[in-house]
Design a protein around this motif. Structure first.
Motif, PDB file in Angstrom:
ATOM      1  N   TRP A 134      69.334 -35.017 -64.206  1.00 46.81           N
ATOM      2  CA  TRP A 134      67.785 -35.339 -65.150  1.00 46.81           C
ATOM      3  C   TRP A 134      66.935 -34.188 -64.237  1.00 46.81           C
ATOM      4  O   TRP A 134      66.896 -33.714 -63.094  1.00 46.81           O
ATOM      5  CB  TRP A 134      67.295 -36.195 -65.747  1.00 46.81           C
ATOM      6  CG  TRP A 134      66.990 -37.267 -64.455  1.00 46.81           C
ATOM      7  CD1 TRP A 134      67.749 -38.174 -64.244  1.00 46.81           C
ATOM      8  CD2 TRP A 134      65.685 -36.798 -63.881  1.00 46.81           C
ATOM      9  NE1 TRP A 134      66.552 -38.905 -63.086  1.00 46.81           N
ATOM     10  CE2 TRP A 134      65.736 -38.320 -62.992  1.00 46.81           C
ATOM     11  CE3 TRP A 134      65.053 -36.398 -63.192  1.00 46.81           C
ATOM     12  CZ2 TRP A 134      64.605 -38.619 -61.393  1.00 46.81           C
ATOM     13  CZ3 TRP A 134      63.281 -36.213 -62.390  1.00 46.81           C
ATOM     14  CH2 TRP A 134      63.168 -37.702 -62.050  1.00 46.81           C
ATOM     15  N   CYS A 135      66.230 -33.194 -65.205  1.00 46.72           N
ATOM     16  CA  CYS A 135      64.934 -32.458 -64.785  1.00 46.72           C
ATOM     17  C   CYS A 135      63.739 -32.348 -65.477  1.00 46.72           C
ATOM     18  O   CYS A 135      63.866 -33.183 -66.297  1.00 46.72           O
ATOM     19  CB  CYS A 135      65.356 -30.841 -64.876  1.00 46.72           C
ATOM     20  SG  CYS A 135      64.201 -30.036 -64.075  1.00 46.72           S
ATOM     21  N   LYS A 136      63.062 -32.916 -63.996  1.00 47.92           N
ATOM     22  CA  LYS A 136      61.663 -33.306 -64.869  1.00 47.92           C
ATOM     23  C   LYS A 136      60.161 -31.972 -64.553  1.00 47.92           C
ATOM     24  O   LYS A 136      60.265 -31.165 -63.572  1.00 47.92           O
ATOM     25  CB  LYS A 136      60.522 -34.172 -64.340  1.00 47.92           C
ATOM     26  CG  LYS A 136      59.217 -34.670 -64.991  1.00 47.92           C
ATOM     27  CD  LYS A 136      58.927 -36.056 -64.058  1.00 47.92           C
ATOM     28  CE  LYS A 136      59.614 -36.628 -64.217  1.00 47.92           C
ATOM     29  NZ  LYS A 136      59.311 -37.825 -64.122  1.00 47.92           N
ATOM     30  N   TYR A 137      59.590 -30.789 -65.652  1.00 48.63           N
ATOM     31  CA  TYR A 137      59.487 -30.202 -65.830  1.00 48.63           C
ATOM     32  C   TYR A 137      58.167 -30.011 -66.490  1.00 48.63           C
ATOM     33  O   TYR A 137      57.288 -30.951 -66.847  1.00 48.63           O
ATOM     34  CB  TYR A 137      59.660 -28.790 -66.042  1.00 48.63           C
ATOM     35  CG  TYR A 137      59.417 -27.323 -65.735  1.00 48.63           C
ATOM     36  CD1 TYR A 137      59.450 -26.781 -64.643  1.00 48.63           C
ATOM     37  CD2 TYR A 137      58.467 -26.782 -66.293  1.00 48.63           C
ATOM     38  CE1 TYR A 137      59.112 -25.359 -64.180  1.00 48.63           C
ATOM     39  CE2 TYR A 137      57.922 -25.852 -66.082  1.00 48.63           C
ATOM     40  CZ  TYR A 137      58.627 -24.854 -65.036  1.00 48.63           C
ATOM     41  OH  TYR A 137      57.948 -23.766 -64.430  1.00 48.63           O
ATOM     42  N   SER A 138      56.788 -29.988 -65.486  1.00 48.77           N
ATOM     43  CA  SER A 138      55.020 -30.236 -65.741  1.00 48.77           C
ATOM     44  C   SER A 138      54.616 -28.267 -66.407  1.00 48.77           C
ATOM     45  O   SER A 138      54.271 -27.854 -65.642  1.00 48.77           O
ATOM     46  CB  SER A 138      54.338 -30.913 -64.964  1.00 48.77           C
ATOM     47  OG  SER A 138      54.698 -31.933 -65.170  1.00 48.77           O
ATOM     48  N   VAL A 139      54.028 -28.441 -67.298  1.00 55.23           N
ATOM     49  CA  VAL A 139      53.002 -27.279 -67.378  1.00 55.23           C
ATOM     50  C   VAL A 139      51.711 -27.843 -67.355  1.00 55.23           C
ATOM     51  O   VAL A 139      51.606 -28.759 -68.050  1.00 55.23           O
ATOM     52  CB  VAL A 139      53.327 -26.372 -67.818  1.00 55.23           C
ATOM     53  CG1 VAL A 139      54.559 -25.679 -68.344  1.00 55.23           C
ATOM     54  CG2 VAL A 139      53.807 -27.533 -69.603  1.00 55.23           C
ATOM     55  N   ALA A 153      58.469 -27.617 -71.573  1.00 59.56           N
ATOM     56  CA  ALA A 153      57.539 -28.349 -71.700  1.00 59.56           C
ATOM     57  C   ALA A 153      56.678 -26.984 -72.809  1.00 59.56           C
ATOM     58  O   ALA A 153      55.857 -27.682 -72.812  1.00 59.56           O
ATOM     59  CB  ALA A 153      56.810 -27.967 -70.192  1.00 59.56           C
ATOM     60  N   LEU A 154      56.611 -26.238 -72.763  1.00 62.82           N
ATOM     61  CA  LEU A 154      56.100 -24.507 -72.979  1.00 62.82           C
ATOM     62  C   LEU A 154      56.543 -25.576 -74.271  1.00 62.82           C
ATOM     63  O   LEU A 154      55.284 -24.689 -74.957  1.00 62.82           O
ATOM     64  CB  LEU A 154      56.666 -23.855 -73.129  1.00 62.82           C
ATOM     65  CG  LEU A 154      56.596 -23.103 -71.240  1.00 62.82           C
ATOM     66  CD1 LEU A 154      57.834 -21.824 -71.056  1.00 62.82           C
ATOM     67  CD2 LEU A 154      55.342 -22.581 -71.124  1.00 62.82           C
ATOM     68  N   ARG A 155      57.151 -25.445 -75.250  1.00 59.96           N
ATOM     69  CA  ARG A 155      57.447 -25.926 -76.755  1.00 59.96           C
ATOM     70  C   ARG A 155      56.123 -26.884 -76.467  1.00 59.96           C
ATOM     71  O   ARG A 155      55.425 -27.307 -78.058  1.00 59.96           O
ATOM     72  CB  ARG A 155      58.614 -26.689 -77.032  1.00 59.96           C
ATOM     73  CG  ARG A 155      58.892 -24.764 -77.329  1.00 59.96           C
ATOM     74  CD  ARG A 155      60.665 -25.655 -78.546  1.00 59.96           C
ATOM     75  NE  ARG A 155      61.531 -26.806 -77.729  1.00 59.96           N
ATOM     76  CZ  ARG A 155      62.850 -26.064 -77.455  1.00 59.96           C
ATOM     77  NH1 ARG A 155      62.332 -24.840 -76.663  1.00 59.96           N
ATOM     78  NH2 ARG A 155      63.303 -26.763 -76.392  1.00 59.96           N
ATOM     79  N   LYS A 156      56.285 -28.107 -75.980  1.00 63.48           N
ATOM     80  CA  LYS A 156      55.242 -29.564 -76.288  1.00 63.48           C
ATOM     81  C   LYS A 156      53.427 -29.259 -76.176  1.00 63.48           C
ATOM     82  O   LYS A 156      53.159 -29.722 -76.875  1.00 63.48           O
ATOM     83  CB  LYS A 156      56.073 -30.077 -75.586  1.00 63.48           C
ATOM     84  CG  LYS A 156      56.814 -30.825 -75.734  1.00 63.48           C
ATOM     85  CD  LYS A 156      57.211 -31.947 -74.418  1.00 63.48           C
ATOM     86  CE  LYS A 156      56.462 -33.110 -74.718  1.00 63.48           C
ATOM     87  NZ  LYS A 156      57.315 -34.430 -73.549  1.00 63.48           N
ATOM     88  N   ALA A 157      53.524 -28.446 -75.561  1.00 66.02           N
ATOM     89  CA  ALA A 157      52.330 -27.503 -74.503  1.00 66.02           C
ATOM     90  C   ALA A 157      51.803 -26.870 -75.706  1.00 66.02           C
ATOM     91  O   ALA A 157      50.143 -27.286 -76.268  1.00 66.02           O
ATOM     92  CB  ALA A 157      51.786 -27.105 -73.343  1.00 66.02           C
ATOM     93  N   TRP A 158      52.669 -25.771 -76.504  1.00 59.61           N
ATOM     94  CA  TRP A 158      52.356 -24.702 -77.122  1.00 59.61           C
ATOM     95  C   TRP A 158      53.002 -24.636 -78.637  1.00 59.61           C
ATOM     96  O   TRP A 158      53.710 -24.118 -78.694  1.00 59.61           O
ATOM     97  CB  TRP A 158      51.802 -23.195 -76.699  1.00 59.61           C
ATOM     98  CG  TRP A 158      50.878 -23.020 -75.569  1.00 59.61           C
ATOM     99  CD1 TRP A 158      49.705 -23.048 -76.031  1.00 59.61           C
ATOM    100  CD2 TRP A 158      51.034 -23.457 -73.783  1.00 59.61           C
ATOM    101  NE1 TRP A 158      49.008 -22.832 -74.834  1.00 59.61           N
ATOM    102  CE2 TRP A 158      49.702 -23.578 -73.458  1.00 59.61           C
ATOM    103  CE3 TRP A 158      52.249 -23.724 -73.242  1.00 59.61           C
ATOM    104  CZ2 TRP A 158      49.290 -23.416 -72.419  1.00 59.61           C
ATOM    105  CZ3 TRP A 158      51.767 -24.208 -72.230  1.00 59.61           C
ATOM    106  CH2 TRP A 158      50.365 -23.762 -71.476  1.00 59.61           C
TER     107      TRP A 158
END
Length: 310
Positions: free
Chosen positions: A122-127, A179-184
């Motif tokens: 898996w991969c985890k990424y934060s914005v 992550a970008l879709r979740k934030a914006w």
């Protein structure tokens, strides 16, 4: 006899594209792509006020399957790249950076034909997004390689060349896009080219049809909208078709920018807007085939907003 469309000077002029720009798009930005596919990417960029020469979207060859007929055909589908989501996040003015991707344990697995591949589980990424009160909020996405990779074909579960060669980089791009879709969420919910490359697209609600006339093509905001608008034949004269195409272009652009289902409903059905003004919608502006085109776009966008990925 070929059904491939050839773009003429009049169509380029209508879009404000000169010959040198068209040449660059055809030979450098999207080399080898059909004229109609390149123009589809141009129309997508126009709808979102993007510079097509910066290649914010990709033409992804996809095996499109009609679930009703079971038939498959390869066609170019316009899809945003993860770079476009980065641009849109930055344009928002509240993008506060991102973290380095974090990967899970390495897994080795054997696929069809004895193909052995090693990949991160898996991969985890934060914005990070700066909110109205100045507080910075972290939005985290965690994606699993096995749920994202693309196969080398319909008859194998082995990953394609890109997912074998760059298992970390490909998964990181998919994770970043999520992550970008979740934030914006306002930047859109369409999968990116990195997420969909090599995968098959199922069309269950719309029958596939041949593109009839280049004049009937409308500016759209998503690959699905392009297919829907172009799949319906037009019965109007050339002049009427151009006028209606302009109206449909405006309609699809507004639909792509809509930020709520309520706004979608107002654009299609008409009614009283929040500013107190009553405005007609697509149902009052279009009839016949053109109303059906607008209906397809409305249904697609409403479905997208009702089924937001988590």
């Amino acid at each position: 006899m070929s059904n491939e469309l050839v773009i003429n000077n009049e169509q380029l002029e209508q879009r404000g594209i000169d010959v040198s720009t068209w040449s660059a798009l055809k030979n450098s930005i999207y080399p080898g792509a059909k004229d109609e596919s390149v123009m589809m990417a141009v129309d997508y960029c126009r709808a979102r006020q993007l510079d097509p020469l910066m290649k914010p979207v990709h033409l992804v060859p996809m095996s499109v399957k009609d679930a009703k007929t079971g038939r498959n055909e390869w066609r170019d589908v316009v899809m945003p790249g993860v770079g476009l989501y980065r641009i849109q996040a930055d344009r928002s003015g509240n993008y506060a950076g991102s973290s380095e991707p974090v990967f899970g344990p390495l897994i080795e697995r054997e696929f069809t034909g004895g193909v052995r591949v090693s990949f991160p589980e898996w991969c985890k990424y934060s914005v990070f997004k700066r909110m109205g009160d100045g507080k910075i909020v972290e939005f985290i996405s965690k994606e699993y390689w096995i749920e994202n990779y693309a196969t080398a074909g319909r008859d194998t579960d082995a990953p394609n060349q890109m997912w074998k060669k760059r298992p970390y980089a490909q998964l990181a791009k998919c994770c970043e896009a999520q992550a970008l879709r979740k934030a914006w969420p306002e930047i859109g919910q369409q999968p990116t080219a990195e997420e969909m490359e090599g995968k098959m697209l199922d069309i269950t609600e719309v029958n596939e049809r041949e593109i009839q006339h280049p004049q009937s093509r409308a500016v759209t905001s998503a690959a699905g909208m392009n297919n829907l608008i172009n799949s319906r034949p037009s019965s109007q004269s050339d002049a009427e078709t151009r006028d209606l195409a302009d109206m449909l272009a405006s309609f699809t652009a507004k639909m792509s920018e809509a930020k709520s289902i309520e706004e979608l409903d107002l654009l299609f059905n008409g009614g009283m807007w929040p500013d107190g003004k009553k405005r007609p919608g697509a149902q009052q502006a279009f009839t016949g085939d053109d109303l059906a085109k607008a209906q397809d776009v409305y249904n697609l966008r409403r479905e997208e907003m009702s089924d937001v990925p988590i």
